[in-house]
Design an enzyme around this catalytic site. Structure first.
Site, mmCIF file in Angstrom:
data_model
loop_
_atom_site.group_PDB
_atom_site.id
_atom_site.type_symbol
_atom_site.label_atom_id
_atom_site.label_comp_id
_atom_site.label_asym_id
_atom_site.label_seq_id
_atom_site.Cartn_x
_atom_site.Cartn_y
_atom_site.Cartn_z
ATOM 1 N N ARG A 1 49.074 86.880 -10.204
ATOM 2 C CA ARG A 1 48.079 85.797 -10.293
ATOM 3 C C ARG A 1 47.529 85.680 -11.721
ATOM 4 O O ARG A 1 46.320 85.522 -11.929
ATOM 5 C CB ARG A 1 46.903 86.031 -9.332
ATOM 6 N N SER B 1 42.873 82.411 -1.282
ATOM 7 C CA SER B 1 42.286 83.741 -1.517
ATOM 8 C C SER B 1 41.233 83.642 -2.611
ATOM 9 O O SER B 1 41.525 83.165 -3.711
ATOM 10 C CB SER B 1 43.357 84.722 -1.981
ATOM 11 N N GLU C 1 39.960 85.576 -7.838
ATOM 12 C CA GLU C 1 41.201 84.871 -8.167
ATOM 13 C C GLU C 1 40.853 83.433 -8.560
ATOM 14 O O GLU C 1 41.450 82.843 -9.456
ATOM 15 C CB GLU C 1 42.136 84.869 -6.955
HETATM 16 N N1 EPU Z 1 43.804 91.738 6.358
HETATM 17 C C1 EPU Z 1 42.790 92.139 7.184
HETATM 18 N N2 EPU Z 1 41.818 91.231 7.490
HETATM 19 C C2 EPU Z 1 41.828 89.953 7.053
HETATM 20 C C3 EPU Z 1 42.874 89.551 6.208
HETATM 21 C C4 EPU Z 1 43.856 90.453 5.857
HETATM 22 O O1 EPU Z 1 42.736 93.281 7.613
HETATM 23 O O2 EPU Z 1 40.904 89.213 7.396
HETATM 24 C C5 EPU Z 1 44.874 92.703 5.995
HETATM 25 C C6 EPU Z 1 45.928 92.888 7.071
HETATM 26 O O3 EPU Z 1 46.301 94.235 7.059
HETATM 27 C C7 EPU Z 1 47.104 92.075 6.557
HETATM 28 C C8 EPU Z 1 46.953 92.244 5.058
HETATM 29 O O4 EPU Z 1 45.538 92.268 4.842
HETATM 30 O O5 EPU Z 1 48.292 92.602 7.006
HETATM 31 C C9 EPU Z 1 47.572 91.140 4.234
HETATM 32 O O6 EPU Z 1 47.054 89.885 4.661
HETATM 33 P P1 EPU Z 1 47.872 88.520 4.386
HETATM 34 O O7 EPU Z 1 49.275 88.683 4.789
HETATM 35 O O8 EPU Z 1 47.095 87.418 4.996
HETATM 36 O O9 EPU Z 1 47.911 88.429 2.810
HETATM 37 P P2 EPU Z 1 46.810 88.667 1.691
HETATM 38 O O10 EPU Z 1 47.140 89.908 0.966
HETATM 39 O O11 EPU Z 1 45.432 88.563 2.263
HETATM 40 C C10 EPU Z 1 48.177 87.449 -0.180
HETATM 41 C C11 EPU Z 1 47.936 86.356 -1.179
HETATM 42 C C12 EPU Z 1 48.006 85.010 -0.487
HETATM 43 C C13 EPU Z 1 49.405 84.853 0.116
HETATM 44 C C14 EPU Z 1 49.641 86.008 1.105
HETATM 45 C C15 EPU Z 1 51.049 86.030 1.626
HETATM 46 C C16 EPU Z 1 46.511 87.313 -2.884
HETATM 47 C C17 EPU Z 1 45.141 87.376 -3.460
HETATM 48 N N3 EPU Z 1 46.652 86.529 -1.802
HETATM 49 O O12 EPU Z 1 47.087 87.404 0.745
HETATM 50 O O13 EPU Z 1 47.847 84.007 -1.493
HETATM 51 O O14 EPU Z 1 49.527 83.614 0.795
HETATM 52 O O15 EPU Z 1 49.435 87.275 0.435
HETATM 53 O O16 EPU Z 1 51.929 86.412 0.605
HETATM 54 O O17 EPU Z 1 47.426 87.940 -3.400
HETATM 55 C C18 EPU Z 1 46.237 82.637 -2.585
HETATM 56 O O18 EPU Z 1 46.554 83.217 -3.619
HETATM 57 O O19 EPU Z 1 45.345 81.755 -2.570
HETATM 58 C C19 EPU Z 1 46.890 83.021 -1.335
HETATM 59 C C20 EPU Z 1 46.558 82.470 -0.159
#
Ligand code: EPU
Length: 337
Positions: free
Chosen positions: A162, A237, A333
């Protein structure tokens, strides 16, 4: 080119924050952009693309340049690759759909990300195991101060998680006008390693997925977790997932054995900020029209008429709590303006 004064930006940021810009102008071509820059030398210029990664906390005392330059060109390079260029004002998801429709592979995992093509390189947009740096070749940009054009190669962009040179040394100095990608035309290299994609494909009995299958799967995963900005204001995010030394992570894991993580390399571990925020009790909380999304704690939302300040206050509360509880400092972010 029409200058609008005292213009509300509510329709121009996905958080739906109602602030005003002193002056606002739509830029439909590179020529117009260069002309406007030379006519307004020395003015405070603010560059607005899709408005999908910003939190506006105050009125903008600036000339806002809304970059809406359209157009896509393709150039078949070899048996299995094409150079595909899109101008900055193309909607990112429409561009992904164009590529899928024309069987150009490489950015299907980036389906449904809000925003325009021009801002995609700024934060190296990424999702489901793919980042734009993976297929990015170059971008063209206009230097704000001199109006001259420069081509940036992938190396020059200094992409990171990012992150890019446009968020750091060159912040606000260049306006990206065109982005070029190298995409596959035949032997697509699919990235289905992200758990939820694999699972969804198996459930649909899809053994040899096409780029369209991957795109549709990503769209359905995103729709199930992330709020549609057309319905609930948000900027995806709000924070980055923190990367901490693996030694500190081991200590944290002793206290929280269920903590999810991704090993970045042998010394560093990435933790989902959404988990940290959920564990701190913020998920689904609401204060007036501002809140934390019910299905994804990493997404802050504007239910209707929240101000940027109200959202910012929540983000501060979250940061303080996470620092106290886990000793981790979350980095935003989203750009706070
Ligand atoms: N989780 C929780 N609670 C929540 C949300 C997430 O416990 O409310 C934990 C779960 O263990 C889940 C893990 O976090 O398995 C990962 O969650 P998710 O797959 O939703 O992905 P993320 O890490 O929260 C990142 C990116 C997203 C992207 C997704 C999928 C960043 C900051 N965000 O989110 O990007 O869509 O992975 O690759 O790296 C964005 O940048 O705006 C964005 C949406």
């Amino acid at each position: 080119m029409k200058i609008e004064r005292n213009k509300s930006l509510k329709e121009h940021n996905t958080f739906g924050i109602n602030v005003k810009a002193t002056e606002f102008i739509k830029i439909n071509s590179e020529k117009e952009l260069i002309e406007i820059l030379s006519m307004h030398k020395g003015k405070n210029i603010f560059i607005l693309s899709g408005g999908s990664n910003m939190l506006l906390t105050k009125d903008l005392e600036a000339l806002v340049l809304h970059i809406t330059i359209k157009g896509i060109t393709t150039n078949i390079e070899s048996d299995n690759s094409a150079l595909v260029s899109a101008n900055a004002g193309e909607n990112w998801h429409d561009f992904v759909e164009f590529c899928i429709h024309n069987n150009f592979g490489g950015i299907e995992n980036l389906s449904l990300i809000p925003g325009y093509v021009g801002s995609a390189p700024i934060q190296n947009i990424g999702a489901y195991g793919v980042e734009i740096k993976d297929s990015f070749i170059s971008c063209e940009a206009i230097h704000v101060a001199s109006g001259t054009k420069k081509l940036f190669t992938r190396e020059e962009c200094n992409f990171g998680y990012r992150n890019s040179i446009f968020k750091n040394e060159l912040k606000g100095k260049y306006i990206i006008t065109k982005v070029t990608f190298r995409l596959t035309t035949k032997n697509h290299v699919l990235n289905t390693s992200y758990g939820a994609i694999e699972k969804a494909l198996i459930e649909q009995n899809i053994i040899s997925p096409t780029i369209k299958d991957v795109s549709e799967t990503v769209i359905s995963i995103r729709k199930s977790k992330l709020p549609d900005p057309e319905e609930i204001g948000n900027s995806g995010s709000f924070f980055k997932n923190p990367v901490i030394p693996s030694e500190s992570f081991a200590e944290l894991q002793k206290l929280h054995p269920d903590i999810p993580f991704y090993q970045v390399d042998k010394n560093n571990t990435k933790i989902p900020a959404g988990w940290l925020i959920e564990q701190s009790g913020f998920k689904g909380k609401r204060w007036g029209d501002a809140g934390v999304h019910i299905k994804q704690a990493l997404v802050l939302v504007n239910y209707d008429n929240a101000s940027g300040q109200e959202i910012l206050e929540i983000s501060k509360k979250i940061r303080e709590t996470i620092k106290e509880k886990f000793g981790i400092v979350l980095e935003t972010e989203v750009n706070i303006i």
